[in-house]
Design an enzyme around this catalytic site. Structure first.
Site, PDB file in Angstrom:
ATOM      1  N   ALA A 188      80.184  31.171  53.993  1.00  0.00           N
ATOM      2  CA  ALA A 188      79.123  30.658  54.857  1.00  0.00           C
ATOM      3  C   ALA A 188      78.531  31.800  55.691  1.00  0.00           C
ATOM      4  O   ALA A 188      79.249  32.736  56.058  1.00  0.00           O
ATOM      5  CB  ALA A 188      79.678  29.558  55.763  1.00  0.00           C
ATOM      6  N   PRO A 189      77.215  31.749  55.950  1.00  0.00           N
ATOM      7  CA  PRO A 189      76.274  30.654  55.708  1.00  0.00           C
ATOM      8  C   PRO A 189      75.694  30.583  54.297  1.00  0.00           C
ATOM      9  O   PRO A 189      74.941  29.672  53.995  1.00  0.00           O
ATOM     10  CB  PRO A 189      75.159  30.937  56.719  1.00  0.00           C
ATOM     11  CG  PRO A 189      75.166  32.411  56.873  1.00  0.00           C
ATOM     12  CD  PRO A 189      76.598  32.839  56.757  1.00  0.00           C
ATOM     13  N   ASP A 206      84.022  39.144  52.772  1.00  0.00           N
ATOM     14  CA  ASP A 206      83.236  39.429  53.976  1.00  0.00           C
ATOM     15  C   ASP A 206      83.917  38.662  55.108  1.00  0.00           C
ATOM     16  O   ASP A 206      83.527  37.550  55.445  1.00  0.00           O
ATOM     17  CB  ASP A 206      81.787  38.985  53.772  1.00  0.00           C
ATOM     18  CG  ASP A 206      80.881  39.441  54.898  1.00  0.00           C
ATOM     19  OD1 ASP A 206      80.918  40.635  55.242  1.00  0.00           O
ATOM     20  OD2 ASP A 206      80.143  38.609  55.447  1.00  0.00           O
ATOM     21  N   CYS A 252      80.720  43.026  59.615  1.00  0.00           N
ATOM     22  CA  CYS A 252      79.543  43.427  60.392  1.00  0.00           C
ATOM     23  C   CYS A 252      80.015  43.950  61.751  1.00  0.00           C
ATOM     24  O   CYS A 252      79.435  43.645  62.786  1.00  0.00           O
ATOM     25  CB  CYS A 252      78.560  42.271  60.548  1.00  0.00           C
ATOM     26  SG  CYS A 252      79.281  40.758  61.214  1.00  0.00           S
TER      27      CYS A 252
END
Length: 864
Positions: free
Chosen positions: A191-192, A286, A339
């Site tokens: 997600a997203p 991620d 990130c």
């Protein structure tokens, strides 16, 4: 699933959502944040500085001192918007041409004249000019007509699915996965859904000329609400090669099947042709992170940021990454990304992965890939900060008794031990030598050898993307390849916490038990052993860490029983226990596990495979096997026998007599569903398949010979195989249908077409745009025609697509016809219109009088 009410998300679910920092209360906006008594009506911008942030990253050496000012200046600027053209869209070439020849040139001309307007531009490192970047303020959008037109263009194409908005650096990880059309891909924390959408694009785009790709994407996320967002994002792709699941990434089920477990699905008679275990060619990790690389688009992080944010996520990130590697095939590639700027979340995690896996996993040098992407090498030295104190090594954490700090956070990963006291006492009071105490596999360094640690691993092969290099956000990427099977026991130094002697004793015993059980496995796939070994070992390591913090004897005994249960599961799946069926998926939280144990104790029965309804609150996935309905659909639409129907249709309704939607799945997804049935539905599936047929429940629909109509999402897949209920329309009549939504048979420009439409059987039909002077009503298998679903009524033909889809298609056709007429652009190959919604009365615009019949047959089905 599907339709207007396909999502289970309700308003109440958002009551405790994250604070929307862009919508401050009026009382806040009318005063100075630094002076509560101030009555200054001017809006105060968010603070874009944090002294702790500066101190932390200056010390870590993220950028050189000479670049620091430029780095910080870029972090304080808003992030440019970025978007990606869907490479699988039939209008991909048209959209790219419009961007290059219309918007980019127009804005370049205005930028030269005005001077303060930046033109849109393609991202130089993204292949084929499919990713673009724009940087405009809301004020500029209001003042400039070209920008306003561009903004409306973006909104429309995004809603249709031809364009996806996505941060530029977020597009990078999927590109380094090297995905091919036959790959099984796992997106662990999906997600997203922007990266999942991108992975699906790559799989479909690279499978040119094929019916459906042989590969698939399995997108997983822990949060149910985020899963709904993920489903919404990927639904625009219209793919039969996707499964969405809802699991903790670190405990994702391995779904290992063996010969003693019967198949829960009746569709697979030859189990030898099915996959024995769920392993993947590519894995994208991620992982959840502190997110300080997104400061430019989330300025509220400035005031929330602190140096300990990354420390709290470090162990979770390791567990998720290790789980991803255990599910990866030998020779497969995994991308680990965050990130975040923090080396504790980045290089430290990668270093620990490499230490745990020994030589079975290697960092891949991808410096020659995407040469125009500016990236920097990973760090080889860093420090850990905890509660305002810098810790150069784990020895300092031990001295200061920092229980939340683990050895894997440091560059060397060493667990410094105090060897000055050689005579220690065990729990029973006996004297033992320090050499007999369980020590980490790494070389032990004495307390006196304190220096700033430097990793001896090839961490420079990792990639760091910093904002001021190419005007982007910040990102970290590491590409890993599994070159051999994972070792049985991970490195113990990663989770050696606390001072409990019982903890060390338990750790040793658990390792011995796991090794003993695993050595007895009789498995056909060594990858299966890897997966189960890592599951047992990782669970044991995680439990030990919790016990060290709790320091309670009763907690230890509980954890021993849990690990014993897990070891029994290993033995079970290895055919060592023949009299007990396989266990289901691990529970996502302790309360559910406790409930399960209680129920099991009450019933006193062994676990049994459940055919449906295993997961509370989630509709079951069932293969659709009603031959009467299937044969009526095939006969009504004249579907060619070469179209693979058997075993490819699924539904989410337990009641076969009231199925409203039938979904189509690719062979790869079918194989995974077969495996999931055989292992007791370990996968908690929230979405699967492409909506192909929908029951028409209106009064007139009930009179049709076939009660199921073709869904607009599934039309592109089945179109080449339809031989009945299909007509070719001239461009004039096709455009009129899109404009007026419903036309009487006598009102068509082509009278012959109107007569053919009147001769159709009452019910759903397909209208195809006739190219040029072609009169043949033959559909080629390359699905190269623009087609829409319609309803043949008593006196008229009505389209079954939304007003937005009609508007987008009309604009595309008008632009294409204009360019072909002027000879400025060679005719592009036409494509099937990928529709996203059914006829649900959502057009929002009044129809003409002759559209009354279309209103009557609108589908008002509720979700299943």
């Amino acid at each position: 699933m599907g339709g207007r009410r396909g999502s289970r998300t309700q308003r109440k679910h958002f009551k405790q959502s994250r604070e929307n920092v862009w919508k401050r209360p009026k009382t806040e906006s009318s005063c100075d944040p630094n002076n509560p008594n101030s009555s200054n009506p001017a809006w105060q911008p968010f603070a874009t500085q944090n002294p702790s942030f500066d101190e932390y990253y200056k010390e870590q050496g993220i950028v050189s001192p000479e670049e620091w000012d430029a780095f910080m200046e870029m972090l304080r600027k808003p992030l440019p918007a970025a978007f990606r053209i869907n490479a699988t869209s039939q209008f991909c070439e048209d959209i790219r041409s419009q961007l290059e020849n219309d918007f980019m040139k127009s804005l370049q001309a205005e930028a030269i004249e005005g001077g303060d307007l930046e033109p849109i531009k393609p991202l130089p490192w993204y292949p084929d000019n499919l990713a673009w970047q724009s940087n405009f303020s809301r004020m500029q959008l209001r003042k400039n007509q070209t920008l306003e037109r561009f903004h409306e263009f973006l909104k429309l194409e995004t809603e249709i699915g031809n364009i996806s908005r996505q941060e530029a650096v977020s597009m990078v990880p999927p590109l380094f996965l090297d995905v091919r059309p036959d790959h099984f891909v796992l997106d662990v924390c999906a997600a997203p859904g922007s990266k999942t959408f991108q992975l699906l694009e790559i799989i479909h785009h690279s499978a040119k000329g094929r019916f459906l790709p042989d590969g698939m994407v399995l997108a997983n996320d822990l949060d149910v609400q985020r899963c709904n967002l993920l489903i919404h994002q990927t639904k625009r792709m219209c793919t039969a090669n996707l499964i969405v699941t809802n699991h903790e990434g670190q405990h994702f089920p391995g779904c290992r099947s063996h010969k003693n477990i019967s198949n829960g699905s009746e569709t697979t008679n030859n189990l030898e042709q099915s996959i024995p275990q769920l392993l993947f060619d590519r894995v994208l990790c991620d992982v959840p992170c502190s997110g300080d690389g997104t400061l430019r688009k989330a300025p509220d992080i400035w005031r929330k940021w602190n140096g300990g944010m990354g420390n709290g996520l470090h162990c979770l990130q390791i567990h998720i990454a290790m789980r991803g590697l255990s599910l990866l095939k030998v020779g497969g590639r995994m991308v680990y990304s965050t990130c975040s700027l923090n080396p504790v979340e980045n290089e430290a995690v990668v270093a620990e992965i490499l230490r745990r896996c020994g030589g079975s996993v290697e960092l891949v040098d991808v410096s020659n890939e995407l040469p125009q992407l500016i990236r920097r090498p990973g760090l080889t030295k860093w420090k850990v900060r905890d509660k305002g104190v810098w810790l150069p090594s784990y020895k300092d954490a031990r001295k200061l008794q920092r229980n939340g700090i683990v050895p894997s956070m440091f560059p060397s990963g060493k667990n410094y031990a105090d060897l000055t006291n050689n005579n220690q006492k065990s729990e029973n009071g006996e004297s033992v030598n320090a050499e007999d105490v369980v020590q980490p596999d790494d070389t032990i360094s004495s307390i006196d050898d304190l220096e700033e640690e430097v990793s001896d691993l090839s961490l420079q092969l990792c990639m760091r993307i910093v904002p001021h290099d190419q005007n982007t956000g910040a990102f970290f990427i590491a590409v890993l390849q599994k070159v051999s099977h994972l070792p049985a026991i991970p490195d113990k130094s990663a989770t050696s916490q606390g001072k409990l002697s019982t903890r060390s004793e338990l750790h040793e015993n658990l390792s011995d038990q796991a090794t003993e059980e695993i050595n007895g496995l009789e498995v056909s796939s060594v990858d299966g052993a890897d997966e189960k070994i890592l599951e047992v070992a990782s669970k044991a390591e995680e439990n030990i860490s919790e016990m060290a913090l709790e320091a309670a004897d009763e907690k230890i005994s509980e954890e021993i029983s849990e690990v014993d249960e897990k070891i029994s599961e290993v033995a079970l799946e290895a055919d060592l226990v023949d009299d007990e069926p396989a266990r289901g998926a691990p529970e996502s939280n302790s309360s559910e596990a406790a409930d399960k144990k209680t129920d099991s104790a009450k019933t006193g029965e062994k676990r049994k495979l459940q055919i449906q309804g295993k997961w509370k609150g989630v509709d079951p996935v069932l293969f659709f096997q009603d031959e009467t309905i299937i044969n009526s659909i095939k006969a009504f639409y004249g579907i060619d026998e070469s179209f693979p129907f058997t075993g490819h249709l699924v539904t989410r309704n337990k009641d076969a007599n009231h199925v409203k939607r039938i979904y189509y799945v690719s062979k790869s997804v079918k194989d995974v569903l077969d495996l999931n049935f055989r292992v007791g539905q370990q996968l908690k599936i929230t979405s699967v398949g492409l909506k192909m047929f929908e029951r028409q429940s209106s009064r007139e629909g009930s009179l049709a010979p076939c009660s199921f109509r073709i869904s607009s999402e599934g039309l592109p897949v089945i179109l080449p195989y339809i031989t009945k209920q299909i007509l070719y329309a001239s461009p004039a009549d096709f455009k009129h249908l899109l404009q007026y939504k419903s036309i009487k048979f006598a009102d068509f420009v082509d009278a012959d077409f109107g007569q053919k439409a009147a001769d159709l059987i009452l019910g759903c039909c397909v209208i195809v745009l006739r190219e040029g002077d072609k009169l043949s009503d033959h559909i080629q298998a390359d699905a190269s025609a623009i087609a829409i679903g319609c309803w043949k009524g008593r006196s008229s033909l009505s389209v079954m697509v939304t007003a937005m889809d009609c508007q987008e298609l009309l604009e595309r056709l008008s632009a294409r016809m204009e360019t072909e007429k002027n000879g400025t652009l060679a005719p592009e190959s036409l494509g099937v219109l990928d529709k996203k919604q059914d006829m649900s009365g959502e057009n929002g615009t009044p129809l003409e009088d002759h559209n009354v019949e279309a209103m009557k047959i609108q589908d008002t089905n509720a979700s299943e």
